[in-house]
Design an enzyme around this catalytic site. Structure first.
Site, PDB file in Angstrom:
ATOM      1  N   ASP A  33       0.797  -1.037   0.003  1.00 47.88           N
ATOM      2  CA  ASP A  33      -0.030  -0.100   0.061  1.00 47.88           C
ATOM      3  C   ASP A  33       0.898   1.345  -0.141  1.00 47.88           C
ATOM      4  O   ASP A  33       1.985   1.027   0.335  1.00 47.88           O
ATOM      5  CB  ASP A  33      -0.738  -0.103   1.289  1.00 47.88           C
ATOM      6  CG  ASP A  33      -1.721   1.327   1.434  1.00 47.88           C
ATOM      7  OD1 ASP A  33      -2.233   1.602   0.361  1.00 47.88           O
ATOM      8  OD2 ASP A  33      -1.580   1.665   2.540  1.00 47.88           O
ATOM      9  N   LEU A  34       0.230   2.499  -0.355  1.00 50.55           N
ATOM     10  CA  LEU A  34       1.260   3.775  -0.451  1.00 50.55           C
ATOM     11  C   LEU A  34       1.045   4.575   0.899  1.00 50.55           C
ATOM     12  O   LEU A  34       1.910   4.541   1.719  1.00 50.55           O
ATOM     13  CB  LEU A  34       0.792   4.389  -1.647  1.00 50.55           C
ATOM     14  CG  LEU A  34       1.543   5.799  -1.824  1.00 50.55           C
ATOM     15  CD1 LEU A  34       3.277   5.611  -1.939  1.00 50.55           C
ATOM     16  CD2 LEU A  34       0.950   6.553  -2.677  1.00 50.55           C
ATOM     17  N   ASP A  35      -0.011   5.124   0.968  1.00 54.26           N
ATOM     18  CA  ASP A  35      -0.313   5.984   2.219  1.00 54.26           C
ATOM     19  C   ASP A  35      -0.308   5.473   3.499  1.00 54.26           C
ATOM     20  O   ASP A  35      -1.090   4.411   3.705  1.00 54.26           O
ATOM     21  CB  ASP A  35      -1.956   6.705   2.130  1.00 54.26           C
ATOM     22  CG  ASP A  35      -1.980   7.549   0.532  1.00 54.26           C
ATOM     23  OD1 ASP A  35      -1.047   8.242   0.309  1.00 54.26           O
ATOM     24  OD2 ASP A  35      -3.000   7.415   0.128  1.00 54.26           O
ATOM     25  N   THR A  75       1.878   9.910   4.513  1.00 59.25           N
ATOM     26  CA  THR A  75       0.780  10.801   3.979  1.00 59.25           C
ATOM     27  C   THR A  75      -0.449  10.797   4.585  1.00 59.25           C
ATOM     28  O   THR A  75      -1.540  11.513   4.595  1.00 59.25           O
ATOM     29  CB  THR A  75       0.647  10.597   2.273  1.00 59.25           C
ATOM     30  OG1 THR A  75       0.580   9.059   2.092  1.00 59.25           O
ATOM     31  CG2 THR A  75       1.656  11.402   1.451  1.00 59.25           C
ATOM     32  N   LYS A  98      -8.749   5.034   6.488  1.00 56.83           N
ATOM     33  CA  LYS A  98      -7.660   4.808   5.612  1.00 56.83           C
ATOM     34  C   LYS A  98      -7.928   3.252   4.736  1.00 56.83           C
ATOM     35  O   LYS A  98      -8.927   2.586   5.169  1.00 56.83           O
ATOM     36  CB  LYS A  98      -6.815   4.092   6.787  1.00 56.83           C
ATOM     37  CG  LYS A  98      -6.354   5.230   7.722  1.00 56.83           C
ATOM     38  CD  LYS A  98      -5.144   4.865   8.468  1.00 56.83           C
ATOM     39  CE  LYS A  98      -4.667   5.869   9.505  1.00 56.83           C
ATOM     40  NZ  LYS A  98      -3.897   5.439  10.564  1.00 56.83           N
ATOM     41  N   GLY A  99      -7.319   3.548   3.585  1.00 53.40           N
ATOM     42  CA  GLY A  99      -7.609   2.602   2.412  1.00 53.40           C
ATOM     43  C   GLY A  99      -8.761   2.825   1.724  1.00 53.40           C
ATOM     44  O   GLY A  99      -8.851   2.160   0.706  1.00 53.40           O
ATOM     45  N   SER A 118      -2.466   0.597  -4.290  1.00 54.41           N
ATOM     46  CA  SER A 118      -3.161   1.909  -3.397  1.00 54.41           C
ATOM     47  C   SER A 118      -4.496   2.422  -3.809  1.00 54.41           C
ATOM     48  O   SER A 118      -4.727   2.346  -5.545  1.00 54.41           O
ATOM     49  CB  SER A 118      -2.070   2.918  -3.526  1.00 54.41           C
ATOM     50  OG  SER A 118      -2.677   4.412  -3.236  1.00 54.41           O
ATOM     51  N   ALA A 119      -5.343   2.833  -3.052  1.00 54.06           N
ATOM     52  CA  ALA A 119      -6.495   3.483  -3.418  1.00 54.06           C
ATOM     53  C   ALA A 119      -6.371   4.749  -4.039  1.00 54.06           C
ATOM     54  O   ALA A 119      -7.381   5.245  -4.473  1.00 54.06           O
ATOM     55  CB  ALA A 119      -7.521   3.372  -2.297  1.00 54.06           C
ATOM     56  N   SER A 120      -5.231   5.324  -4.015  1.00 55.94           N
ATOM     57  CA  SER A 120      -4.910   6.785  -4.251  1.00 55.94           C
ATOM     58  C   SER A 120      -4.784   6.889  -5.654  1.00 55.94           C
ATOM     59  O   SER A 120      -4.145   6.268  -6.467  1.00 55.94           O
ATOM     60  CB  SER A 120      -3.828   7.311  -3.679  1.00 55.94           C
ATOM     61  OG  SER A 120      -3.633   8.723  -3.986  1.00 55.94           O
ATOM     62  N   LYS A 169     -11.106  -1.103  -1.483  1.00 57.33           N
ATOM     63  CA  LYS A 169     -10.914  -1.779  -0.483  1.00 57.33           C
ATOM     64  C   LYS A 169     -12.118  -1.566   0.308  1.00 57.33           C
ATOM     65  O   LYS A 169     -12.300  -0.547   0.530  1.00 57.33           O
ATOM     66  CB  LYS A 169      -9.580  -1.505   0.298  1.00 57.33           C
ATOM     67  CG  LYS A 169      -8.345  -1.500  -0.773  1.00 57.33           C
ATOM     68  CD  LYS A 169      -7.120  -0.875  -0.087  1.00 57.33           C
ATOM     69  CE  LYS A 169      -5.907  -0.443  -0.886  1.00 57.33           C
ATOM     70  NZ  LYS A 169      -4.560  -0.110  -0.396  1.00 57.33           N
ATOM     71  N   GLU A 190       0.043  -3.407   4.637  1.00 59.02           N
ATOM     72  CA  GLU A 190      -1.068  -2.573   4.630  1.00 59.02           C
ATOM     73  C   GLU A 190      -1.177  -1.994   6.062  1.00 59.02           C
ATOM     74  O   GLU A 190      -0.909  -2.214   7.157  1.00 59.02           O
ATOM     75  CB  GLU A 190      -2.463  -3.314   4.245  1.00 59.02           C
ATOM     76  CG  GLU A 190      -3.097  -3.128   3.382  1.00 59.02           C
ATOM     77  CD  GLU A 190      -3.628  -1.679   2.916  1.00 59.02           C
ATOM     78  OE1 GLU A 190      -3.696  -0.995   3.666  1.00 59.02           O
ATOM     79  OE2 GLU A 190      -3.861  -1.320   1.812  1.00 59.02           O
ATOM     80  N   ASP A 191      -1.614  -0.667   6.055  1.00 58.76           N
ATOM     81  CA  ASP A 191      -1.814   0.332   7.248  1.00 58.76           C
ATOM     82  C   ASP A 191      -3.357   0.312   7.598  1.00 58.76           C
ATOM     83  O   ASP A 191      -3.577   0.967   8.719  1.00 58.76           O
ATOM     84  CB  ASP A 191      -1.112   1.519   7.401  1.00 58.76           C
ATOM     85  CG  ASP A 191      -1.963   2.599   6.343  1.00 58.76           C
ATOM     86  OD1 ASP A 191      -2.390   2.196   5.368  1.00 58.76           O
ATOM     87  OD2 ASP A 191      -2.247   3.670   6.814  1.00 58.76           O
TER      88      ASP A 191
HETATM   89  C1  BG6 Z   1      -5.857   5.777   0.362  1.00 61.18           C
HETATM   90  C2  BG6 Z   1      -6.008   6.592   1.886  1.00 61.18           C
HETATM   91  O1  BG6 Z   1      -4.478   5.347   0.303  1.00 61.18           O
HETATM   92  O2  BG6 Z   1      -6.271   6.456  -0.668  1.00 61.18           O
HETATM   93  C3  BG6 Z   1      -7.310   7.213   2.015  1.00 61.18           C
HETATM   94  O3  BG6 Z   1      -5.532   5.683   2.684  1.00 61.18           O
HETATM   95  C4  BG6 Z   1      -7.654   7.815   0.818  1.00 61.18           C
HETATM   96  O4  BG6 Z   1      -7.089   7.990   3.351  1.00 61.18           O
HETATM   97  C5  BG6 Z   1      -7.365   7.215  -0.611  1.00 61.18           C
HETATM   98  O5  BG6 Z   1      -8.836   8.570   0.895  1.00 61.18           O
HETATM   99  C6  BG6 Z   1      -7.709   7.881  -1.919  1.00 61.18           C
HETATM  100  O6  BG6 Z   1      -6.692   8.770  -2.111  1.00 61.18           O
HETATM  101  P1  BG6 Z   1      -6.689   9.914  -3.013  1.00 61.18           P
HETATM  102  O7  BG6 Z   1      -5.219  10.463  -3.025  1.00 61.18           O
HETATM  103  O8  BG6 Z   1      -7.104   9.610  -4.581  1.00 61.18           O
HETATM  104  O9  BG6 Z   1      -7.935  11.083  -2.476  1.00 61.18           O
HETATM  105 MG    MG Z   2      -2.621   3.037   3.688  1.00 61.66          MG
END
Ligand code: BG6
Ligand code: MG
Length: 218
Positions: A9-11, A17, A45-46, A114-116, A145, A169-170
């Protein structure tokens, strides 16, 4: 030598972050007139950006129009981007480079899951884009997730069977996703929060080369 797939996972795992996501959501909640605590934040988170806003509004008992929601999503992300624009390698969490280097030396598969939607620019900023053979992020998945899609795609990208995958994963949602995919789940954070994980460590300084070797040989 065995080749396993290590999916990060990233964040909150690779970079610090998670605190910036929390600050941005907290400011939005406060501007709408309610509190948002760090304990509540564990559920975020996630979780995808859109779903996070829905949960936030539920917590604050707040109903909003589609237009308002759209504006707040943009506002939250702008604040988040402001926080991350000054990021550099110092935001990489302790011993992440050591673990990545060890896995590279052992010729293991390494992916990001990552979900980001901001994953690639963040990796660029901290100079880790090349560390990952496969990157699956919030732009590549339809189900967030705890759905395992992001990790299943990571495994496919590395040509690995789920049983050969190890996920770091966190988040509670991310650990559930890894478990659903029948992958080894390793929590990075607190045991009391991540009790569904197969292993939990406070951070990567607690993860030894011999433990990684055991995962490879298993
Ligand atoms: C996850 C974070 O990695 O990404 C979440 O843990 C976040 O907190 C999600 O909402 C989506 O991220 P982003 O950067 O697309 O808003
Ligand atoms: Mg995370």
């Amino acid at each position: 030598m065995k080749r396993k797939a290590f999916i990060f996972d990233l964040d909150g795992v690779i970079v610090d972050t998670a605190k910036f996501h929390y600050l941005a959501w907290k400011n939005l909640a406060n501007s709408l007139g309610f509190e948002f605590t760090e304990t509540q934040n564990e559920l975020f988170k996630g979780v995808s950006r859109v779903r996070s806003l829905e949960i936030l509004l539920e917590l604050g008992n707040y109903t909003a129009t589609a237009k308002e929601k759209e504006n707040w999503l943009v506002q939250k992300n702008q604040e988040y981007l402001n926080h991350i624009k000054g990021m550099d390698r110092s935001e990489i969490l302790p011993d992440v480079p050591r673990v990545l280097a060890f896995l590279q030396e052992q010729q293991q598969g390494i992916a990001l899951g990552s979900a980001s939607k901001n994953a690639r620019p963040i990796l660029e900023r901290v100079d880790l884009l090349d560390a990952f053979e496969v990157i699956v992020d919030g732009n590549d998945v339809t189900a967030a997730k705890p759905d395992p899609e992001v990790f299943v795609k990571g495994a496919q990208g590395l040509n690995a069977a789920p049983s050969d995958c190890i996920v770091f994963e966190d988040s509670i949602a991310g650990i559930q996703a890894a478990n659903k995919a029948s992958m080894v789940s390793i929590g990075i954070g607190q045991k009391k929060v991540l009790h569904e994980a197969q292993y939990v460590f406070s951070d990567f300084t607690e993860i030894s080369a011999s433990f990684l070797q055991q995962l490879i040989d298993a």
